[in-house]
Scaffold this motif. Sequence first.
Motif, PDB file in Angstrom:
ATOM      1  N   TRP A   1       0.978  -1.311  -0.061  1.00  0.00           N
ATOM      2  CA  TRP A   1      -0.026  -0.086  -0.172  1.00  0.00           C
ATOM      3  C   TRP A   1       0.924   1.313   0.023  1.00  0.00           C
ATOM      4  O   TRP A   1       0.549   2.236  -0.767  1.00  0.00           O
ATOM      5  N   ALA A   2       1.849   1.212   0.806  1.00  0.00           N
ATOM      6  CA  ALA A   2       2.944   2.518   0.858  1.00  0.00           C
ATOM      7  C   ALA A   2       3.572   2.657  -0.493  1.00  0.00           C
ATOM      8  O   ALA A   2       3.704   3.782  -1.030  1.00  0.00           O
ATOM      9  N   GLU A   3       4.115   1.608  -1.167  1.00  0.00           N
ATOM     10  CA  GLU A   3       4.567   1.862  -2.372  1.00  0.00           C
ATOM     11  C   GLU A   3       3.523   2.201  -3.558  1.00  0.00           C
ATOM     12  O   GLU A   3       4.082   3.121  -4.351  1.00  0.00           O
ATOM     13  N   ALA A   4       2.353   1.788  -3.377  1.00  0.00           N
ATOM     14  CA  ALA A   4       1.372   2.197  -4.190  1.00  0.00           C
ATOM     15  C   ALA A   4       1.037   3.720  -4.404  1.00  0.00           C
ATOM     16  O   ALA A   4       1.044   4.437  -5.089  1.00  0.00           O
ATOM     17  N   GLN A   5       1.047   4.060  -2.996  1.00  0.00           N
ATOM     18  CA  GLN A   5       0.712   5.502  -2.773  1.00  0.00           C
ATOM     19  C   GLN A   5       1.945   6.189  -3.049  1.00  0.00           C
ATOM     20  O   GLN A   5       1.692   7.541  -3.931  1.00  0.00           O
ATOM     21  N   LYS A   6       3.142   5.789  -3.039  1.00  0.00           N
ATOM     22  CA  LYS A   6       4.369   6.836  -3.244  1.00  0.00           C
ATOM     23  C   LYS A   6       4.236   6.581  -4.853  1.00  0.00           C
ATOM     24  O   LYS A   6       4.669   7.756  -5.465  1.00  0.00           O
ATOM     25  N   LEU A   7       4.055   5.439  -5.516  1.00  0.00           N
ATOM     26  CA  LEU A   7       3.861   5.712  -7.194  1.00  0.00           C
ATOM     27  C   LEU A   7       2.894   6.590  -7.724  1.00  0.00           C
ATOM     28  O   LEU A   7       3.080   7.194  -8.446  1.00  0.00           O
ATOM     29  N   MET A   8       1.757   6.553  -6.862  1.00  0.00           N
ATOM     30  CA  MET A   8       0.734   7.429  -7.374  1.00  0.00           C
ATOM     31  C   MET A   8       1.224   8.767  -7.362  1.00  0.00           C
ATOM     32  O   MET A   8       0.777   9.753  -8.213  1.00  0.00           O
ATOM     33  N   VAL A   9       1.586   9.287  -6.185  1.00  0.00           N
ATOM     34  CA  VAL A   9       2.151  10.503  -6.290  1.00  0.00           C
ATOM     35  C   VAL A   9       3.314  11.094  -7.205  1.00  0.00           C
ATOM     36  O   VAL A   9       2.974  11.983  -7.846  1.00  0.00           O
ATOM     37  N   ILE A  10       3.997  10.122  -7.537  1.00  0.00           N
ATOM     38  CA  ILE A  10       4.824  10.483  -8.739  1.00  0.00           C
ATOM     39  C   ILE A  10       4.361  10.494 -10.050  1.00  0.00           C
ATOM     40  O   ILE A  10       4.462  11.547 -10.768  1.00  0.00           O
ATOM     41  N   VAL A  11       3.243   9.640 -10.159  1.00  0.00           N
ATOM     42  CA  VAL A  11       2.230   9.771 -11.479  1.00  0.00           C
ATOM     43  C   VAL A  11       1.473  11.199 -11.437  1.00  0.00           C
ATOM     44  O   VAL A  11       1.864  11.719 -12.512  1.00  0.00           O
ATOM     45  N   ALA A  12       1.155  11.542 -10.223  1.00  0.00           N
ATOM     46  CA  ALA A  12       0.344  13.004 -10.356  1.00  0.00           C
ATOM     47  C   ALA A  12       1.129  14.023 -10.355  1.00  0.00           C
ATOM     48  O   ALA A  12       0.973  14.962 -11.165  1.00  0.00           O
ATOM     49  N   VAL A  13       2.436  14.072 -10.090  1.00  0.00           N
ATOM     50  CA  VAL A  13       3.231  15.092 -10.201  1.00  0.00           C
ATOM     51  C   VAL A  13       3.807  15.060 -11.589  1.00  0.00           C
ATOM     52  O   VAL A  13       3.662  16.159 -12.204  1.00  0.00           O
ATOM     53  N   PHE A  14       4.351  14.197 -12.197  1.00  0.00           N
ATOM     54  CA  PHE A  14       4.685  14.054 -13.588  1.00  0.00           C
ATOM     55  C   PHE A  14       3.515  14.562 -14.407  1.00  0.00           C
ATOM     56  O   PHE A  14       3.775  15.169 -15.537  1.00  0.00           O
ATOM     57  N   SER A  15       2.053  13.960 -14.302  1.00  0.00           N
ATOM     58  CA  SER A  15       0.935  14.536 -14.965  1.00  0.00           C
ATOM     59  C   SER A  15       0.763  16.009 -15.074  1.00  0.00           C
ATOM     60  O   SER A  15       0.380  16.783 -15.920  1.00  0.00           O
ATOM     61  N   VAL A  16       0.870  16.696 -13.752  1.00  0.00           N
ATOM     62  CA  VAL A  16       0.713  18.079 -13.640  1.00  0.00           C
ATOM     63  C   VAL A  16       1.850  18.731 -14.353  1.00  0.00           C
ATOM     64  O   VAL A  16       1.629  19.838 -15.006  1.00  0.00           O
ATOM     65  N   VAL A  17       3.291  18.141 -14.094  1.00  0.00           N
ATOM     66  CA  VAL A  17       4.315  19.062 -14.954  1.00  0.00           C
ATOM     67  C   VAL A  17       4.205  18.803 -16.480  1.00  0.00           C
ATOM     68  O   VAL A  17       4.371  19.819 -17.314  1.00  0.00           O
ATOM     69  N   LEU A  18       3.666  17.797 -16.804  1.00  0.00           N
ATOM     70  CA  LEU A  18       3.459  17.521 -18.282  1.00  0.00           C
ATOM     71  C   LEU A  18       2.384  18.345 -18.648  1.00  0.00           C
ATOM     72  O   LEU A  18       2.430  19.124 -20.009  1.00  0.00           O
ATOM     73  N   ALA A  19       1.393  18.561 -18.072  1.00  0.00           N
ATOM     74  CA  ALA A  19       0.290  19.709 -18.384  1.00  0.00           C
ATOM     75  C   ALA A  19       0.618  20.851 -18.382  1.00  0.00           C
ATOM     76  O   ALA A  19       0.299  21.803 -19.433  1.00  0.00           O
ATOM     77  N   LEU A  20       1.428  21.550 -17.578  1.00  0.00           N
ATOM     78  CA  LEU A  20       2.112  22.762 -17.481  1.00  0.00           C
ATOM     79  C   LEU A  20       2.737  23.129 -18.833  1.00  0.00           C
ATOM     80  O   LEU A  20       2.963  23.778 -19.165  1.00  0.00           O
ATOM     81  N   LEU A  21       3.650  21.880 -18.829  1.00  0.00           N
ATOM     82  CA  LEU A  21       4.701  22.047 -20.230  1.00  0.00           C
ATOM     83  C   LEU A  21       3.839  21.975 -21.518  1.00  0.00           C
ATOM     84  O   LEU A  21       4.033  23.026 -22.180  1.00  0.00           O
ATOM     85  N   THR A  22       2.722  21.290 -21.419  1.00  0.00           N
ATOM     86  CA  THR A  22       1.840  21.548 -22.676  1.00  0.00           C
ATOM     87  C   THR A  22       1.341  22.956 -22.739  1.00  0.00           C
ATOM     88  O   THR A  22       1.213  23.295 -24.014  1.00  0.00           O
TER      89      THR A  22
END
Length: 62
Positions: free
Chosen positions: A21-42
């Motif tokens: 569960w802890a690893e899944a939460q950490k990976l979810m945060v990474i995906v969310a941050v990457f998605s926001v950065v990619l959206a801002l870059l676009t």
Amino acid sequence: MVNYIKESYSELKNHVTWPTWAEAQKLMVIVAVFSVVLALLTFGVDKVFSRVIEFYFEWIKS
């Protein structure tokens, strides 16, 4: 079709290593941050190209 579903369920239950569960939460945060950065870059690239095209058409009108 039924056999495929049974085998798929068995594969998921017995042979797939699920993250903790802890690893899944950490990976979810990474995906969310990457998605926001990619959206801002676009958004930034879109704004720059929009301004360039706007400037180009204003220049042609003159």
